[in-house]
Design an enzyme around this catalytic site. Structure first.
Site, PDB file in Angstrom:
ATOM      1  N   ASP A  99      32.464 -10.213  -9.645  1.00 57.64           N
ATOM      2  CA  ASP A  99      31.440  -9.626  -8.780  1.00 57.64           C
ATOM      3  C   ASP A  99      30.393 -10.695  -8.523  1.00 57.64           C
ATOM      4  OD1 ASP A  99      29.688  -8.088  -7.437  1.00 57.64           O
ATOM      5  OD2 ASP A  99      28.952  -6.983  -9.172  1.00 57.64           O
TER       6      ASP A  99
ATOM      7  N   THR B 200      27.594 -10.396  -6.970  1.00 59.05           N
ATOM      8  CA  THR B 200      26.222  -9.891  -6.869  1.00 59.05           C
ATOM      9  C   THR B 200      25.394 -10.333  -8.062  1.00 59.05           C
ATOM     10  OG1 THR B 200      27.160  -7.953  -5.806  1.00 59.05           O
ATOM     11  CG2 THR B 200      24.862  -7.801  -6.480  1.00 59.05           C
TER      12      THR B 200
END
Length: 357
Positions: free
Chosen positions: A222, A224
Site C-alpha cells: 500500500d 499510502t
C-alpha cells in the site's frame, strides 16, 4: 456534541473542547465503574500494605536466623551423605530444564530440504541395493552359468573378495547419494542474497527472512502514507497545453492562467493546511496539514506567488460550496461565486476521476 474517538467522515468545521479526562463522558463512565476512586484512600491503603510487608520481613529474618543455626548443626554430621543426593537432584533439575526449553522450529526451507534429503537418501539406498543385487547376479551368472565353472573350495576367498567389492560399490553409491553439503550450499546462497539486499538498502537480520520472502507468491503493498521525509513537492506540471519536466518559471506561464491557477490552489486547499517558515536557517519549510495540499501550496510559492493574500481576500466563510475529499468521490471541489453572479468551480483529485469529467 462530539465524543472523543468520533470520526468526521466529511466536511470541515471548528469545535470547542468542553471537558477532558475524568470530566469527559468516558471519564464519567470510568468513575462510575469504580476506576476513579479517591487518591487519599489509595495512599492510605498503600502505606498500610508497606508496613505489613516490613513486619513480615523482620519476622522472616528472625525465624531464618534460628533455623539456619539448627540446620548448620544438623548438616555438620550428614554433609557427606547429602552430597550424592544433591548431585542427583541437580541432574534431574537440569534434565527438566532442558526438557522445558522450547525447541527451535525449522524454517520453511530447512523443512523442505530435510524432506528432500530423506527422499534422496531413500532413493540412494534403493539404488545401492539394486546395484549390489545386479553385480552379484551378473557375477554368478557369468561364472557358474555362462563359463560353467564349478564352485571350488580353494576359490571361496576369491569369490568372497568379489562379493565384498560389490558391497563396497553399493555403499559408495549410498554415500554419494546422501547430500551432506546441501544445507551448507543453501546457507551460502542465502548469505549472498542478504548481501545483495544490503546493496538495495534492505537490512535483513535473519536469514530465515530471505526464505520467507522467497516463498511469497504475491506481495500486496500500500503506497499510502509511505513518505520517508513526510514531505511532498511538485516535480512536474502540465499547464496551458505545455508539459514542464521541472517546476516552471512564472514567466513561462500566461499571466491570466497563472492567476487562475494560484486562485484555485489557495481556495481549493483546506485553510488549515499551511506552509510555515523553517525552524532553523537554511532548513526546509515546514508543511502543516495534508501533504498533497502542502505540495500544491509549495508550488504556488515556487511560482513566486503568495496564497495568503488570496485567503485573506476570500475567507472560508465566503466560499459558496465545498465538496470535501472522500474515498468515493476521490476529488475535492470548491465553488466560488464571481462578481458578475456566475460560478467557478476548482477541482483537484485522482487523474482518472477528473479526466472523465
Amino acid at each position: 456534541m462530539l465524543l472523543s474517538g468520533t470520526h468526521v467522515m466529511e466536511g470541515s468545521g471548528k469545535m470547542v473542547v468542553t471537558a477532558v479526562g475524568v470530566n469527559s463522558q468516558t471519564g464519567i463512565i470510568f468513575t462510575l465503574l469504580g476506576g476513579g476512586e479517591d487518591e487519599d484512600e489509595d495512599e492510605e491503603e498503600k502505606k498500610k500494605e508497606k508496613e505489613e510487608k516490613k513486619k513480615q520481613r523482620k519476622n522472616k529474618k528472625q525465624d531464618g536466623s534460628v533455623e539456619n543455626r539448627k540446620k548448620a548443626k544438623a548438616q555438620d554430621g550428614a554433609a557427606m551423605e547429602m552430597q550424592p543426593l544433591n548431585s542427583d537432584e541437580g541432574t534431574d533439575a537440569e534434565e527438566k530444564k532442558k526438557a522445558n526449553l522450547p525447541k527451535k522450529e525449522k524454517s520453511v526451507l530447512q523443512g523442505k530440504l530435510t524432506k528432500l534429503a530423506v527422499q534422496i537418501g531413500k532413493a540412494g539406498l534403493l539404488m545401492s541395493a539394486i546395484t549390489v543385487i545386479i553385480l552379484v547376479v551378473l557375477f554368478a551368472a557369468d561364472t557358474f552359468w555362462v563359463q560353467n565353472l564349478p564352485w571350488i573350495r580353494e576359490c571361496t576367498p576369491i569369490y568372497i573378495q568379489f562379493f565384498v567389492k560389490f558391497f563396497i560399490i553399493g555403499v559408495t553409491v549410498l554415500v554419494v547419494a546422501v547430500p551432506e553439503g546441501l544445507p551448507l550450499a543453501v546457507t551460502i546462497s542465502l548469505a549472498y542474497s542478504v548481501k545483495k539486499m544490503m546493496n538495495d538498502n534492505n537490512l535483513v537480520r535473519h536469514l530465515d527472512a530471505c526464505e520467507t520472502m522467497g516463498n511469497a507468491t504475491a506481495i500486496c503493498s500500500d503506497k499510502t502514507g509511505t513518505l520517508t521525509m513526510n514531505r511532498m513537492t511538485v516535480v512536474q506540471a502540465y499547464v496551458a497545453e505545455k508539459h514542464h519536466k521541472k517546476v516552471p518559471e512564472p514567466e513561462s506561464i500566461p499571466s491570466s492562467t497563472l492567476d487562475t491557477l494560484i486562485l484555485g490552489i489557495a481556495v481549493n486547499c483546506a485553510y488549515t493546511t499551511n506552509i510555515m517558515p523553517p525552524e532553523k536557517e537554511g532548513g526546509l519549510p515546514r508543511q502543516l496539514g495534508n501533504k498533497t495540499e502542502c505540495a500544491l501550496l509549495g508550488f504556488s510559492k515556487d511560482l513566486k506567488r503568495d496564497y495568503h493574500a488570496i485567503r485573506n481576500e476570500i475567507p472560508e466563510e465566503k466560499l459558496y460550496k465545498v465538496y470535501t475529499f472522500n474515498s468515493v468521490r476521490k476529488s475535492m471541489s470548491t465553488v466560488l461565486k464571481m462578481a458578475d453572479g456566475s460560478f467557478r468551480m476548482f477541482s483537484k483529485g485522482a487523474s482518472e476521476i477528473l479526466l472523465k469529467k
